[in-house]
Each structure stands twice: as C-alpha cells, then as structure tokens.
Design an enzyme around this catalytic site. Sequence first.
Site, PDB file in Angstrom:
ATOM      1  N   HIS A  12       0.813  -1.233   0.000  1.00 11.53           N
ATOM      2  CA  HIS A  12       0.000   0.000   0.000  1.00 11.53           C
ATOM      3  C   HIS A  12       0.844   1.281   0.000  1.00 11.53           C
ATOM      4  O   HIS A  12       0.352   2.339   0.403  1.00 11.53           O
ATOM      5  CB  HIS A  12      -0.958  -0.009   1.198  1.00 11.53           C
ATOM      6  CG  HIS A  12      -0.285   0.069   2.551  1.00 11.53           C
ATOM      7  ND1 HIS A  12      -0.804  -0.534   3.669  1.00 11.53           N
ATOM      8  CD2 HIS A  12       0.854   0.683   2.969  1.00 11.53           C
ATOM      9  CE1 HIS A  12      -0.017  -0.291   4.708  1.00 11.53           C
ATOM     10  NE2 HIS A  12       1.000   0.457   4.303  1.00 11.53           N
ATOM     11  N   HIS A  59      -2.636   4.313   9.794  1.00 10.16           N
ATOM     12  CA  HIS A  59      -1.302   4.759  10.214  1.00 10.16           C
ATOM     13  C   HIS A  59      -1.422   5.965  11.148  1.00 10.16           C
ATOM     14  O   HIS A  59      -0.987   7.068  10.808  1.00 10.16           O
ATOM     15  CB  HIS A  59      -0.457   5.121   8.996  1.00 10.16           C
ATOM     16  CG  HIS A  59      -0.217   3.969   8.060  1.00 10.16           C
ATOM     17  ND1 HIS A  59      -1.169   3.487   7.201  1.00 10.16           N
ATOM     18  CD2 HIS A  59       0.880   3.207   7.851  1.00 10.16           C
ATOM     19  CE1 HIS A  59      -0.672   2.476   6.501  1.00 10.16           C
ATOM     20  NE2 HIS A  59       0.562   2.284   6.878  1.00 10.16           N
ATOM     21  N   HIS A 193       9.929  -3.755   4.488  1.00 11.81           N
ATOM     22  CA  HIS A 193      10.335  -2.350   4.537  1.00 11.81           C
ATOM     23  C   HIS A 193      10.550  -1.915   5.979  1.00 11.81           C
ATOM     24  O   HIS A 193       9.920  -2.419   6.892  1.00 11.81           O
ATOM     25  CB  HIS A 193       9.376  -1.405   3.808  1.00 11.81           C
ATOM     26  CG  HIS A 193       7.959  -1.289   4.321  1.00 11.81           C
ATOM     27  ND1 HIS A 193       7.102  -2.351   4.457  1.00 11.81           N
ATOM     28  CD2 HIS A 193       7.244  -0.191   4.687  1.00 11.81           C
ATOM     29  CE1 HIS A 193       5.914  -1.915   4.879  1.00 11.81           C
ATOM     30  NE2 HIS A 193       5.982  -0.606   5.041  1.00 11.81           N
ATOM     31  N   GLU A 240       3.467  -5.510   8.791  1.00 10.48           N
ATOM     32  CA  GLU A 240       2.165  -5.330   8.109  1.00 10.48           C
ATOM     33  C   GLU A 240       1.712  -6.622   7.418  1.00 10.48           C
ATOM     34  O   GLU A 240       0.523  -6.819   7.180  1.00 10.48           O
ATOM     35  CB  GLU A 240       2.261  -4.199   7.070  1.00 10.48           C
ATOM     36  CG  GLU A 240       2.368  -2.820   7.694  1.00 10.48           C
ATOM     37  CD  GLU A 240       2.489  -1.690   6.663  1.00 10.48           C
ATOM     38  OE1 GLU A 240       2.303  -0.529   7.052  1.00 10.48           O
ATOM     39  OE2 GLU A 240       2.785  -1.948   5.471  1.00 10.48           O
TER      40      GLU A 240
HETATM   41  C1  DHB Z   1       6.101   3.727   3.106  1.00 11.29           C
HETATM   42  C2  DHB Z   1       5.508   2.466   3.257  1.00 11.29           C
HETATM   43  C3  DHB Z   1       4.429   2.282   4.097  1.00 11.29           C
HETATM   44  O1  DHB Z   1       3.830   1.081   4.332  1.00 11.29           O
HETATM   45  C4  DHB Z   1       3.889   3.354   4.770  1.00 11.29           C
HETATM   46  O2  DHB Z   1       2.790   3.151   5.498  1.00 11.29           O
HETATM   47  C5  DHB Z   1       4.482   4.614   4.649  1.00 11.29           C
HETATM   48  C6  DHB Z   1       5.586   4.787   3.821  1.00 11.29           C
HETATM   49  C7  DHB Z   1       7.248   3.940   2.194  1.00 11.29           C
HETATM   50  O3  DHB Z   1       7.815   2.990   1.665  1.00 11.29           O
HETATM   51  O4  DHB Z   1       7.591   5.084   1.961  1.00 11.29           O
HETATM   52 FE    FE Z   2       2.224   1.179   5.864  1.00 14.79          FE
END
Ligand code: DHB
Ligand code: FE
Length: 285
Positions: A12, A59, A193, A240
């Site tokens: 997302h 978030h 991530h 996540e």
């Molecule tokens: C990013 C990824 C995410 O899941 C999020 O909630 C906010 C930022 C990113 O990769 O920048």
């Molecule tokens: Fe996220």
Amino acid sequence: MARISASVYTSHVPAIGAAMDLGKTAEPYWQPLFKGYEPSRQWLKDNTPDVIFLVYNDHATAFSLEIIPTFAIGTAAEYKPADEGWGPRPVPVVKGHPELASHIAQSVIQQDFDLTIVNRMDVDHGLTVPLSLMCGQPEAWPCPVIPFAVNVVQYPVPSGNRCFQLGRAIKKAIRSFDGDLNVQIWGTGGMSHQLQGPRAGLINREFDNMFLDRLIADPAGLAQVPHIDYVREAGSEGIELVMWLIARGAMSDTDRGGAAPHVHHRFYHVPASNTAVGHLILENR
Ligand code: DHB
Ligand code: FE
C-alpha cells in the site's frame, strides 16, 4: 448465502498513490510497477464482486495513539479519504456495506474475536492505495467496501496465527449472511520495509518471495512465524504482512477438504519508495 470468490494481496506504499494522483505513472521509475497491476485491473473489471472486505492498517490517522483497537470493523455507510498532511487524496468516497458489516461483527464476536465497531472514520493510504492500484482512477469505486483495520503500528500487535484464525471466522460469518453476495477479501500492507532507525531502507527479496510461496501453499505453517522473525527479516514495517494471513485464512482450503486456490496472478517489484511491492490474486475453485 454470501460467498468469498477470491482474495487479493497487495502492498500500500503511499508514494504509489501520489504517483497516480500527480500523473507520474508513465515515468521510468513507476512504469514497471504499474505494468504489474495491468492484468489485475482487467481481472477486477471481469470479476467485480458485490462487496470487498478490505483488511488494512490505519497509520495513526483515524486512530491516534490515544485509542488503539487491535481489530476494528467499519459498519458505516461511507468513509472519506483522510487528510494525511497533504490534503485528502483526490479519490472517490468509499461506500460501505452496513448490513454485511454488522452481520460479520455479530458473527465474529460470537466466535470469540473481540472487534471494535466503527461507525465513523476516515481511511488513509492503507485502504485507498490498494483500491487505486486495483481500480485505477474511476469516478466511483466499483463496489462497496468494508474496511477492517488491524493494529500493526503500535506494539503489542496480533500474531500471525491470530490473524489466520480470524480469517477463518470471517469466512464463516460471510457464509452465514442471508443474502446472495459475491465477496472478495483483500489483505494489504507489506512487503519488507523499514522506515526508520539504522536499518531504514531494508528490503529482503528472499524473505518476501518465501512469504509469497508459503502464503499460497502453506498458510497454516506460515501463520506460526513469530513477530521477531518478521521484524528481523522484513524490517519493522514488514510486520504489516500479518494482515495478509487474515485474507488467506478466509479462503476455502482452510476448511477441511477445501481445494487449494488458483493463483491467477503473482507480481513482485523493488523498489517503490522504501518498500518492496508484492501482489497476489488467489481464486477459490
Ligand atoms: C512507506 C511504506 C508504508 O507502508 C507506509 O505506510 C508509509 C511509507 C514507504 O515505503 O515510503
Ligand atoms: Fe504502511
């Protein structure tokens, strides 16, 4: 009776939403990513459900750190795109399905999962970016959506197994709805991530592809993976991914004797912003 026909899994990344809203999808950086979703958009046009049950995480947008529900089901008639600091995304209002959502709340709570019932909330990139990826830029989203928010932002977060078992309860709830509805369940967020700290920028292709393999073929085994493994291997925001186990738990093969789902589409791409993007479409047989 309502039934779940398919499940969709996708990252997302908020920058994907910005790329679409700002008309940058043809740029060399973004073009390969959006190409991976072209078959998915056609598939969704050909297989538009009556309702999407969309598992995502907020978030700290609708729920601040003052109130943190572990699992929250949206029972409202509509949800506005949230203002995450740059103004609300220019995307359609999300129409809900209060009748089915209320029925699922009743059934799942009676199956001993304590859900928070949400009659008003805005939805952030966690929900709108998956819709944008799968639908493009329509005037209105193709069907009603039931938002199902999971806390994966503030520890303690639910285990993979809790999420998987909850998916099975949601399946039972949907099947017991008195109305002929074709429902899709989407699991969103991930893949590897990490946005902060010394490991910011972490991407782990091997873990991500193992996760996709096991999500398809060994979801009950995958559900046993503890949090610490996600955080170590997929980064702090990689947690996540437990949300994908809710959607996977709702597929037919998690019943005794259910047939394994058909893999309609699988896609993996690095990078999008700081994130590895993973995507699957699984169809019940
Ligand atoms: C990013 C990824 C995410 O899941 C999020 O909630 C906010 C930022 C990113 O990769 O920048
Ligand atoms: Fe996220």
